[in-house]
Design a protein around this motif. Structure first.
Motif, mmCIF file in Angstrom:
data_model
loop_
_atom_site.group_PDB
_atom_site.id
_atom_site.type_symbol
_atom_site.label_atom_id
_atom_site.label_comp_id
_atom_site.label_asym_id
_atom_site.label_seq_id
_atom_site.Cartn_x
_atom_site.Cartn_y
_atom_site.Cartn_z
ATOM 1 N N ALA A 54 0.785 -1.627 -0.002
ATOM 2 C CA ALA A 54 0.145 -0.219 0.001
ATOM 3 C C ALA A 54 0.415 1.402 -0.007
ATOM 4 O O ALA A 54 2.024 1.222 0.871
ATOM 5 C CB ALA A 54 -1.145 -0.202 1.149
ATOM 6 N N LEU A 95 -3.495 0.218 -3.072
ATOM 7 C CA LEU A 95 -3.487 -1.112 -2.672
ATOM 8 C C LEU A 95 -3.763 -2.086 -3.518
ATOM 9 O O LEU A 95 -4.086 -2.038 -5.076
ATOM 10 C CB LEU A 95 -4.475 -1.071 -1.890
ATOM 11 C CG LEU A 95 -5.411 -2.420 -1.279
ATOM 12 C CD1 LEU A 95 -4.347 -2.475 -0.019
ATOM 13 C CD2 LEU A 95 -6.365 -2.156 -1.015
ATOM 14 N N ALA A 105 -3.627 -7.599 -0.678
ATOM 15 C CA ALA A 105 -4.121 -7.021 0.498
ATOM 16 C C ALA A 105 -5.233 -6.564 0.481
ATOM 17 O O ALA A 105 -5.420 -6.602 1.557
ATOM 18 C CB ALA A 105 -3.325 -5.553 0.571
ATOM 19 N N THR A 119 -7.755 -7.720 4.069
ATOM 20 C CA THR A 119 -8.197 -6.993 4.246
ATOM 21 C C THR A 119 -9.522 -6.675 3.905
ATOM 22 O O THR A 119 -10.438 -6.392 4.812
ATOM 23 C CB THR A 119 -7.090 -5.366 4.790
ATOM 24 O OG1 THR A 119 -7.391 -4.698 3.526
ATOM 25 C CG2 THR A 119 -6.294 -5.803 5.050
ATOM 26 N N THR A 138 -5.793 1.714 6.935
ATOM 27 C CA THR A 138 -4.153 1.985 6.780
ATOM 28 C C THR A 138 -3.920 0.665 8.128
ATOM 29 O O THR A 138 -3.408 0.309 8.533
ATOM 30 C CB THR A 138 -3.301 2.779 7.936
ATOM 31 O OG1 THR A 138 -3.921 3.116 6.118
ATOM 32 C CG2 THR A 138 -2.364 2.598 7.720
ATOM 33 N N LEU A 143 -3.935 -2.787 7.393
ATOM 34 C CA LEU A 143 -3.403 -3.262 6.927
ATOM 35 C C LEU A 143 -1.810 -3.737 7.539
ATOM 36 O O LEU A 143 -1.337 -5.062 7.482
ATOM 37 C CB LEU A 143 -2.722 -2.806 5.963
ATOM 38 C CG LEU A 143 -3.751 -2.118 4.302
ATOM 39 C CD1 LEU A 143 -3.553 -0.984 4.210
ATOM 40 C CD2 LEU A 143 -3.668 -3.133 3.791
ATOM 41 N N PHE A 202 0.578 -6.060 6.598
ATOM 42 C CA PHE A 202 1.484 -5.460 5.140
ATOM 43 C C PHE A 202 2.204 -4.163 5.645
ATOM 44 O O PHE A 202 1.515 -2.665 6.391
ATOM 45 C CB PHE A 202 0.308 -4.950 4.397
ATOM 46 C CG PHE A 202 -0.947 -6.482 3.755
ATOM 47 C CD1 PHE A 202 0.190 -7.743 2.850
ATOM 48 C CD2 PHE A 202 -1.986 -6.521 4.025
ATOM 49 C CE1 PHE A 202 -0.262 -8.342 2.824
ATOM 50 C CE2 PHE A 202 -2.351 -7.810 3.944
ATOM 51 C CZ PHE A 202 -1.859 -8.449 2.876
ATOM 52 N N THR A 245 3.454 0.190 4.762
ATOM 53 C CA THR A 245 2.456 1.037 3.453
ATOM 54 C C THR A 245 3.902 1.852 3.913
ATOM 55 O O THR A 245 4.647 2.041 4.244
ATOM 56 C CB THR A 245 1.581 2.196 4.380
ATOM 57 O OG1 THR A 245 2.540 2.512 5.556
ATOM 58 C CG2 THR A 245 0.428 1.243 4.449
#
Length: 317
Positions: A114, A164, A168, A172, A187, A190, A195, A197
C-alpha cells in the motif's frame, strides 16, 4: 513483480471533475496498459456521457450502483478490477503526466502493498482552493502528516491518492463502512495483517478539495469526528497530538475572553502564529490573496476538526 494497474474512482454528482481527471489520465507518460474504473455512486447528475468521450483513449469501464458511500464504491470497483495493484483516486483530482511512471518506479525499487502520495494545488485552482491546500498540507498546520514530510513515522495513506495491492485488498476486504476516517481504518488493518505502507513523495496529484469555506468546515468536522472512533477502535494508535486542534481553539476562545479583562498576552501568541501562517503561505504561493485566505482556512480547519473531535469524544455514544 509485473505490476498491472487498475485505477478506481468513485464519483457522486461531479461529471465535470471526472472530465478533468480522465483528460489528465490520457496524458500519462507510462506506456504500460492500465485500466480505469469509474464507479457512479447513485448520482442524479450522471458522468456516463463524459466517460463515453474517453473510451477510445483509455481502457475504461463505467459502473452505476445505488448510493452507498465512497468506501463501498471503492470496494465495488476493486472487486471488478482486472489488475493486481489498485490505485484509488478521488474524482476531484488532476493527475500529473508522470504520476503512474513515478508509482511504478517507486514500487519496483521498494515494493509495498500500500502507498499514499501527497497533493498539490494546480495553477488553475481558485485562491480559496490554493489556501485550503496550504492549510491541509503545511508543516505549520498538520505537521506534515499528509505527505510533505517523510519523518512522520509509519505513513498513513489517504484515500484521495492511495495504492493497494490485490493481495492486501483480498486479505483486509478493503474499506470499512465508516463515512470518515475509513482510509486510516484501512491502514491500521493493513498493519495488523503484516502489510507495509509507504509514502511515494513524487506521486502527487492536484487535489481540488472543497470550493467554499462552509464545505471545508464540514469536511474537517467529519475528520475530527472520526478520530475518537478510531482511537477507541485502535487504542494503541491514540496520540496526545490528536487533541491539539481542540486545545488550540479552546485556547483562542479563552484568550479572547481574558483579553476583555486586560490580559492580551495569549492573543499575542496566536497573533504571532497566524502571522507565521500568512508569511509562510505568501512565500510558498507568491500571492497576497492566497496568503490572507490561508489564515482563514487554517482557522476554519482548526475549528472544524477541533469541534468535531470534541463532539465525537464527549457527546456521541
Amino acid at each position: 513483480m509485473n505490476l498491472q494497474f487498475s485505477i478506481i474512482v468513485p464519483v457522486y454528482n461531479r461529471p465535470q471533475e471526472i472530465d478533468e481527471l480522465l483528460d489528465s489520465l490520457t496524458k500519462q507518460e507510462l506506456k504500460d496498459d492500465f485500466e480505469v474504473l469509474i464507479v457512479e455512486d447513485g448520482s442524479e447528475n450522471s458522468s456516463e456521457e463524459i466517460v463515453k468521450k474517453y473510451t477510445a483513449q483509455l481502457n475504461l469501464n463505467y459502473f452505476y450502483k445505488e448510493n452507498s458511500g465512497a468506501g463501498a464504491s471503492r470496494n465495488y470497483g476493486m472487486q471488478r478490477a482486472s489488475g493486481n495493484y489498485f490505485i484509488i483516486l478521488d474524482s476531484d483530482v488532476i493527475v500529473p503526466s508522470q504520476y503512474l511512471s513515478e508509482v511504478k518506479k517507486a514500487l519496483q525499487e521498494n515494493y509495498a502493498d500500500a502507498f499514499g502520495g501527497p497533493d498539490a494545488a494546480h495553477p488553475s485552482f481558485t485562491s480559496l482552493q490554493k489556501a485550503i491546500n496550504y492549510s491541509m498540507t503545511s508543516v505549520l498546520t498538520t505537521g506534515g502528516i499528509r505527505g510533505k514530510k517523510k519523518s512522520v513515522g509509519k505513513f498513513q495513506p489517504r484515500s484521495f491518492n492511495l495504492g493497494l495491492s490485490k493481495v492486501a485488498f483480498e486479505k483486509t476486504k478493503g474499506f470499512s463502512k465508516m463515512k470518515a476516517g475509513e482510509d486510516i481504518d484501512l491502514t491500521f488493518r493493513l498493519w495488523e495483517n503484516g502489510f507495509e505502507t509507504q509514502l511515494i513523495d513524487k506521486a502527487f496529484v492536484y487535489h481540488k478539495r472543497r470550493s467554499t469555506v462552509k464545505q471545508f468546515f464540514k469536511q474537517t468536522f467529519a475528520f475530527g469526528t472520526a478520530r475518537p472512533i478510531l482511537n477507541k477502535k485502535y487504542p494503541e494508535t491514540a496520540k496526545l497530538t490528536y487533541w491539539f486542534p481542540s486545545l488550540f481553539i479552546i485556547g483562542i476562545d479563552f484568550s479572547i475572553i481574558v483579553a476583555f479583562f486586560g490580559c492580551w498576552q495569549l492573543l499575542i501568541f496566536y497573533g504571532f502564529y497566524f502571522t507565521c501562517i500568512f508569511l509562510d503561505s505568501l512565500l510558498q504561493n507568491k500571492n497576497l490573496k492566497v496568503a490572507l485566505l490561508s489564515v482563514v482556512t487554517t482557522i476554519t480547519q482548526f475549528y472544524g476538526y477541533g469541534l468535531g473531535f470534541l463532539e465525537s469524544r464527549f457527546l456521541k455514544k
